[in-house]
Motif scaffolding. Structure first.
Motif, PDB file in Angstrom:
ATOM      1  N   TRP A 153     -35.572  16.373  24.082  1.00  0.00           N
ATOM      2  CA  TRP A 153     -35.458  16.742  22.666  1.00  0.00           C
ATOM      3  C   TRP A 153     -33.986  16.989  22.370  1.00  0.00           C
ATOM      4  O   TRP A 153     -33.186  17.194  23.285  1.00  0.00           O
ATOM      5  CB  TRP A 153     -36.298  17.981  22.324  1.00  0.00           C
ATOM      6  N   PRO A 196     -37.795  13.372  20.298  1.00  0.00           N
ATOM      7  CA  PRO A 196     -37.837  14.082  19.016  1.00  0.00           C
ATOM      8  C   PRO A 196     -36.507  14.782  18.739  1.00  0.00           C
ATOM      9  O   PRO A 196     -35.806  15.199  19.662  1.00  0.00           O
ATOM     10  CB  PRO A 196     -38.970  15.091  19.207  1.00  0.00           C
ATOM     11  N   TYR A 216     -32.510  10.512  10.704  1.00  0.00           N
ATOM     12  CA  TYR A 216     -33.911  10.872  10.461  1.00  0.00           C
ATOM     13  C   TYR A 216     -34.737   9.642  10.093  1.00  0.00           C
ATOM     14  O   TYR A 216     -35.856   9.454  10.580  1.00  0.00           O
ATOM     15  CB  TYR A 216     -33.997  11.918   9.348  1.00  0.00           C
ATOM     16  N   HIS A 220     -37.993   8.283  12.017  1.00  0.00           N
ATOM     17  CA  HIS A 220     -39.257   8.176  11.291  1.00  0.00           C
ATOM     18  C   HIS A 220     -39.804   6.751  11.368  1.00  0.00           C
ATOM     19  O   HIS A 220     -41.019   6.548  11.541  1.00  0.00           O
ATOM     20  CB  HIS A 220     -39.043   8.589   9.830  1.00  0.00           C
ATOM     21  N   LYS A 223     -41.579   6.265  14.467  1.00  0.00           N
ATOM     22  CA  LYS A 223     -42.654   7.232  14.669  1.00  0.00           C
ATOM     23  C   LYS A 223     -42.298   8.269  15.747  1.00  0.00           C
ATOM     24  O   LYS A 223     -43.143   8.729  16.506  1.00  0.00           O
ATOM     25  CB  LYS A 223     -43.976   6.525  15.011  1.00  0.00           C
ATOM     26  N   ILE A 224     -41.011   8.623  15.793  1.00  0.00           N
ATOM     27  CA  ILE A 224     -40.537   9.685  16.688  1.00  0.00           C
ATOM     28  C   ILE A 224     -40.456  10.965  15.867  1.00  0.00           C
ATOM     29  O   ILE A 224     -39.795  10.992  14.821  1.00  0.00           O
ATOM     30  CB  ILE A 224     -39.158   9.334  17.275  1.00  0.00           C
ATOM     31  N   PRO A 225     -41.122  12.038  16.279  1.00  0.00           N
ATOM     32  CA  PRO A 225     -41.112  13.272  15.485  1.00  0.00           C
ATOM     33  C   PRO A 225     -39.691  13.753  15.201  1.00  0.00           C
ATOM     34  O   PRO A 225     -38.836  13.779  16.090  1.00  0.00           O
ATOM     35  CB  PRO A 225     -41.863  14.267  16.374  1.00  0.00           C
ATOM     36  N   ALA A 226     -39.456  14.146  13.951  1.00  0.00           N
ATOM     37  CA  ALA A 226     -38.129  14.605  13.551  1.00  0.00           C
ATOM     38  C   ALA A 226     -38.258  15.594  12.407  1.00  0.00           C
ATOM     39  O   ALA A 226     -39.211  15.542  11.624  1.00  0.00           O
ATOM     40  CB  ALA A 226     -37.253  13.430  13.135  1.00  0.00           C
ATOM     41  N   GLN A 227     -37.288  16.498  12.321  1.00  0.00           N
ATOM     42  CA  GLN A 227     -37.230  17.455  11.218  1.00  0.00           C
ATOM     43  C   GLN A 227     -35.789  17.541  10.745  1.00  0.00           C
ATOM     44  O   GLN A 227     -34.867  17.524  11.564  1.00  0.00           O
ATOM     45  CB  GLN A 227     -37.737  18.820  11.678  1.00  0.00           C
ATOM     46  N   TRP A 254     -38.943  25.196  15.199  1.00  0.00           N
ATOM     47  CA  TRP A 254     -39.222  23.786  15.516  1.00  0.00           C
ATOM     48  C   TRP A 254     -39.596  23.632  16.987  1.00  0.00           C
ATOM     49  O   TRP A 254     -40.574  22.932  17.316  1.00  0.00           O
ATOM     50  CB  TRP A 254     -38.009  22.927  15.175  1.00  0.00           C
ATOM     51  N   SER A 257     -43.084  24.837  17.448  1.00  0.00           N
ATOM     52  CA  SER A 257     -44.086  23.943  16.850  1.00  0.00           C
ATOM     53  C   SER A 257     -44.261  22.656  17.654  1.00  0.00           C
ATOM     54  O   SER A 257     -45.335  22.062  17.670  1.00  0.00           O
ATOM     55  CB  SER A 257     -43.673  23.587  15.407  1.00  0.00           C
ATOM     56  N   MET A 258     -43.196  22.246  18.367  1.00  0.00           N
ATOM     57  CA  MET A 258     -43.248  21.023  19.173  1.00  0.00           C
ATOM     58  C   MET A 258     -43.718  21.289  20.604  1.00  0.00           C
ATOM     59  O   MET A 258     -43.947  20.361  21.376  1.00  0.00           O
ATOM     60  CB  MET A 258     -41.866  20.359  19.215  1.00  0.00           C
TER      61      MET A 258
END
Length: 260
Positions: A153, A196, A216, A220, A223-227, A254, A257-258
């Motif tokens: 990460w 991510p 980002y 996206h 389909k790699i999780p990102a914030q 974050w 949550s991950m």
């Protein structure tokens, strides 16, 4: 109680692309006795790839106090003559990930829960380390280099040198003309091990927040999780802006949550 270690990345005579004026790179490792996670966060300060910004490196203490193992990366500066400005730092970053992974069992760290946070030029380095781990930054030196150098990460804070001019890439991304017309630095690989990411940027940063927005977007798309957080009216260096609040807590939220 905190166990502190200082470990060199290279031995004399083994430093790749060694340049005059660059000191040997090392990591400062902090291992809290009481852990809140099995992760380790590598911390890369900024400084234009010319120096290391002390207050950004000191962010490691905040996370260590929360029970997270950290390793501050003192990568080689200044920029290497005759090479891309990030080259020495990128080599050091890949080596640092391998070094940390080699000590995972000893330090009670999950070798697949290694993260990387970077600020400004260090943010550029965090992106590069995260998205291009399958591209070797240097020729194998020893057995340590047989270990993988991917991170699991990444946290990217107001990264510099992310955007390129589509017509004539010159390595800069200062806001000039319309930054909406710029593209990402083409040397970012976005390979199969891209992890991510969490991104922070200021809306009026001289280094355009569109760099973080486009990172980002690429994540996206894959389909790699990102914030992504873009703070209005915030300039370069979020920690110096009293109006930001506790941006570090956003990172902790974050991570939780991950599952990191």
């Amino acid at each position: 109680m905190l166990l502190a270690l200082t470990l060199p990345l290279w031995t004399e005579g083994t430093v790749p692309d060694c340049r005059p004026g660059q000191e040997l790179s090392f990591v400062e490792v902090s291992l809290p006795e009481r852990r809140t996670a099995d992760a380790l966060m590598i911390v890369a300060p900024g400084g234009s790839y010319e120096k290391l910004c002390a207050w950004e490196g000191a962010a490691a203490k905040w996370f260590a106090d929360k029970g997270l193992a950290t390793a501050v990366l003192h990568y080689r500066v200044p920029r290497p003559e005759g090479l891309p400005k990030h080259q020495s730092a990128w080599e050091d970053a890949q080596r640092a990930v391998r070094l940390v992974r080699s000590h995972a069992a000893e330090w009670k760290v999950n070798p697949e829960n290694i993260g990387f946070i970077g600020f400004s030029a260090g943010g550029n380095l965090a992106i590069r380390t995260a998205v291009s781990s399958q591209t070797s930054a240097y020729v194998r030196i020893d057995a340590l280099d047989d270990l993988p150098c991917h991170v699991n990460w990444a946290v990217v804070c107001y990264p510099a040198y992310v955007l390129s001019d589509c017509k004539d890439y010159d390595g800069t991304n200062r806001q000039k003309g319309n930054p909406l017309d710029l593209a990402l630095d083409p040397t970012f690989a976005f390979d199969a091990k891209t992890p991510p990411m969490f991104l922070l940027h200021g809306d009026v940063d001289d280094y355009s927040p569109m760099g973080s927005v486009l990172i980002y977007r690429e994540l996206h798309k894959r389909k790699i999780p990102a914030q992504l957080f873009v703070y209005s009216k915030a300039v370069h260096g979020l920690g110096h802006d009293v109006n930001i609040g506790k941006w570090e807590l956003r990172i902790v939220d974050w991570m939780e949550s991950m599952g990191f």
